[in-house]
Structure formats: structure tokens, C-alpha cells
Design a protein around this motif. Structure first.
Motif, PDB file in Angstrom:
ATOM      1  N   UNK A   1       0.858  -1.179   0.000  1.00  0.00           N
ATOM      2  CA  UNK A   1       0.000   0.000   0.000  1.00  0.00           C
ATOM      3  C   UNK A   1       0.898   1.233   0.000  1.00  0.00           C
ATOM      4  N   UNK A   2       0.680   2.138  -0.956  1.00  0.00           N
ATOM      5  CA  UNK A   2       1.543   3.319  -1.024  1.00  0.00           C
ATOM      6  C   UNK A   2       0.901   4.497  -0.306  1.00  0.00           C
ATOM      7  N   UNK A   3       1.736   5.462   0.023  1.00  0.00           N
ATOM      8  CA  UNK A   3       1.278   6.683   0.698  1.00  0.00           C
ATOM      9  C   UNK A   3       0.254   7.410  -0.183  1.00  0.00           C
TER      10      UNK A   3
ATOM     11  N   UNK B   1      -2.381   3.847   5.005  1.00  0.00           N
ATOM     12  CA  UNK B   1      -1.759   3.658   6.325  1.00  0.00           C
ATOM     13  C   UNK B   1      -1.512   2.190   6.675  1.00  0.00           C
ATOM     14  N   UNK B   2      -2.500   1.318   6.423  1.00  0.00           N
ATOM     15  CA  UNK B   2      -2.341  -0.082   6.832  1.00  0.00           C
ATOM     16  C   UNK B   2      -3.161  -0.993   5.917  1.00  0.00           C
ATOM     17  N   UNK B   3      -2.738  -2.246   5.834  1.00  0.00           N
ATOM     18  CA  UNK B   3      -3.399  -3.197   4.935  1.00  0.00           C
ATOM     19  C   UNK B   3      -3.368  -4.589   5.555  1.00  0.00           C
TER      20      UNK B   3
ATOM     21  N   UNK C   1      -8.082  -2.066   3.536  1.00  0.00           N
ATOM     22  CA  UNK C   1      -7.134  -0.958   3.409  1.00  0.00           C
ATOM     23  C   UNK C   1      -7.578   0.180   4.319  1.00  0.00           C
ATOM     24  N   UNK C   2      -6.691   0.595   5.217  1.00  0.00           N
ATOM     25  CA  UNK C   2      -7.025   1.692   6.129  1.00  0.00           C
ATOM     26  C   UNK C   2      -6.243   2.937   5.760  1.00  0.00           C
ATOM     27  N   UNK C   3      -6.934   4.090   5.751  1.00  0.00           N
ATOM     28  CA  UNK C   3      -6.264   5.322   5.318  1.00  0.00           C
ATOM     29  C   UNK C   3      -6.247   6.391   6.406  1.00  0.00           C
ATOM     30  N   UNK C   4      -5.577   7.504   6.085  1.00  0.00           N
ATOM     31  CA  UNK C   4      -5.377   8.569   7.066  1.00  0.00           C
ATOM     32  C   UNK C   4      -6.688   9.250   7.473  1.00  0.00           C
TER      33      UNK C   4
ATOM     34  N   UNK D   1     -12.445   8.252  13.606  1.00  0.00           N
ATOM     35  CA  UNK D   1     -12.349   9.666  13.213  1.00  0.00           C
ATOM     36  C   UNK D   1     -10.897  10.108  13.014  1.00  0.00           C
ATOM     37  N   UNK D   2      -9.951   9.323  13.592  1.00  0.00           N
ATOM     38  CA  UNK D   2      -8.534   9.610  13.333  1.00  0.00           C
ATOM     39  C   UNK D   2      -8.010   8.521  12.399  1.00  0.00           C
ATOM     40  N   UNK D   3      -6.782   8.685  11.886  1.00  0.00           N
ATOM     41  CA  UNK D   3      -6.317   7.767  10.851  1.00  0.00           C
ATOM     42  C   UNK D   3      -6.260   6.314  11.336  1.00  0.00           C
ATOM     43  N   UNK D   4      -6.664   5.415  10.437  1.00  0.00           N
ATOM     44  CA  UNK D   4      -6.665   3.980  10.747  1.00  0.00           C
ATOM     45  C   UNK D   4      -5.228   3.497  10.679  1.00  0.00           C
TER      46      UNK D   4
END
Length: 262
Positions: free
Chosen positions: A160-162, A189-191, A202-205, A233-236
Motif C-alpha cells: 500500500x503506497x502513501x 496507512x495499513x493493509x 485498506x485503512x487510510x489517514x 475519526x482519526x487515521x486507521x
């Protein structure tokens, strides 16, 4: 139950808590430069041992698949440590030939126990042999890679890329099989890939976690998520499936108690 690490609380932030793959043991590791092992009985949780790594605040620690080693990377080091639990020895791996990285922090281990994937800077991914800790090959994503996950059969890697793109690699040839865009992701952020290889999360900011079926991920460039989980509510910063693929845990380390089970 009393705290798992009752007999030795860390003096700094804990970065890793992990159960041993086969024994009733839990490991903690953190910024106080130590790795501790506890026998989990729920009553006393006696400490088995602590190992101290001189001037090496730990970024991540992980049991090997066979449970015989602990791999630990530091917050500001290009080396990493292997703790051999059978021999009771701490083995420093000072420099992996062919890996030019200032810091080695994040890594993943393949489920079959053969590979270690080092997530480098500038989008580089280094595949190492778990047995020899030597470089097998290097892959590169566009932009910066923030997280990677092996498929359960260890044949593919999802990176997963930024920038919110997911690259799917073939482990054997180290060629990119496919890439797709994570819907609405501003920053990856995470996968995680489920144990039955059915889903990819896929978890994002933004705190949104998208859940996809793997067959769509392998075919489409803009797949539609089966579900978008909006509860954070905050990044995963962490997504993980339970062994039976019935529950997905999503969490954010940026605020207290931000853990949801889906």
C-alpha cells in the motif's frame, strides 16, 4: 484477567504485544529497549525473561512463524536483531548486503516462514530469506510504501503506497501482477489480507477502512469496496482479521480506545 505484563511493566511506550504461535506465552517490546516474555496463566502471568538491547529503542518485534526466534527492528537503525530463543542468544544483523537503507523499521514475515519483507524508504521493498537473512530481491512502488501484507499462501504481496495505490507482487518472480487505487484514499496507512484469502482491508489517514474481495483487486484498477467502514475519526493505523475471517478489527493509535470490531 490481570495485566499480561504484570511482573514487568515497560518504562516506555509499548510498540508490540504478540502471542506466541504455539506456546501460552506473550511478548511485549517497546521504546525502553527491551523484549519481555511472559507465561500467560491469567492468575500471575510469571515473567519468563527480558532481554535488553543496548541503545536500541524498538520499533517493531515479531515472533518467527515457528516461534523459535524474535525479530526486532529499531527506531533509528539500519540493523536489526534476531533473538534465538532455543539457543538463548541475541544475534545482531548489522547490514544486509544489497540493502541501502538508513533506517530499517517496518517489516512483515511470510505465513510459510520463508521470507522477511523489509519496507524501505522511497518505495523500495526488500525480500530476504528468513533462513539466511540475505537479500533475495528488491521491488519498488511508485511513491512511498507505508504498509505491506503477504497472502496466506505466501505467494503474493500487497503493498500500500502513501498515495493510496495498492501494488500486488508475485513473490517468486518479484514482478508486479496488478495495481489498483484504494477508493477515496488520500494517504494509505495499513493493509491486511484475510486468512482465507477472500478479503483485503485498506485503512487510510482519513480513518476510513475499505473492504474489498481479493478477486476484484486482482482484476480491476478502480475496484468498488464491498463495505467502507467509517467508524474511526482519526487515521486507521491497524487493520487485522481474526483467524476465521468473521471479524475485522480496525484501530487508530492516535486517540485512546479507538478500536472497533466489524
Amino acid at each position: 484477567c490481570i495485566p499480561a505484563n504484570q511482573e514487568r511493566f515497560a518504562n516506555g511506550k509499548l510498540v508490540t504485544v504478540q502471542f506466541h504461535p504455539s506456546a501460552q506465552v506473550v511478548m511485549t517490546a517497546g521504546h525502553d529497549r527491551s523484549v519481555s516474555l511472559f507465561q500467560v496463566d491469567g492468575i500471575r502471568n510469571p515473567k519468563i525473561q527480558s532481554i535488553y538491547l543496548e541503545s536500541f529503542p524498538i520499533y517493531k518485534a515479531h515472533f518467527s512463524v515457528d516461534g523459535e526466534q524474535v525479530i526486532a527492528t529499531g527506531t533509528h537503525h539500519s540493523m536489526f536483531f534476531v533473538y534465538d530463543m532455543m539457543a538463548g542468544s541475541i544475534i545482531p544483523i548489522p547490514k544486509v548486503r544489497g540493502v541501502e537503507e538508513k533506517f530499517l523499521r517496518n517489516f512483515e514475515l511470510s505465513p510459510d516462514g520463508s521470507f522477511m519483507l523489509l519496507i524501505g524508504t522511497s518505495g523500495y521493498l526488500h525480500l530476504l530469506s528468513m533462513k539466511t537473512k540475505e537479500l533475495i530481491g528488491t521491488m519498488k512502488v511508485n511513491g512511498r510504501c507505508t504498509a505491506s501484507a503477504f497472502t496466506p499462501d505466501s505467494s503474493k504481496i500487497y503493498s500500500y503506497s502513501k498515495e493510496g495505490e495498492v501494488f500486488i507482487w508475485d513473490v517468486r518472480s518479484r514482478k508486479c501482477l496488478h495495481k489498483f487505487e484504494d477508493e477515496g484514499s488520500l494517504e494509505g496507512k495499513c493493509i491486511a489480507v484475510s486468512k482465507n484469502n477472500q478479503y483485503v482491508a485498506c485503512g487510510s489517514s482519513s480513518g476510513v477502512v475499505n473492504l474489498y474481495t481479493t478477486d476484484v483487486c486482482l482484476k480491476e484498477n478502480h475496484p468498488k469496496p464491498v463495505k467502507a467502514i467509517m467508524n474511526l475519526v482519526t487515521s486507521a493505523t491497524c487493520v487485522t482479521f481474526n483467524p476465521t475471517t468473521e471479524i475485522l478489527a480496525v484501530a487508530s493509535r492516535e486517540t485512546d480506545e479507538a478500536v472497533k470490531l466489524v
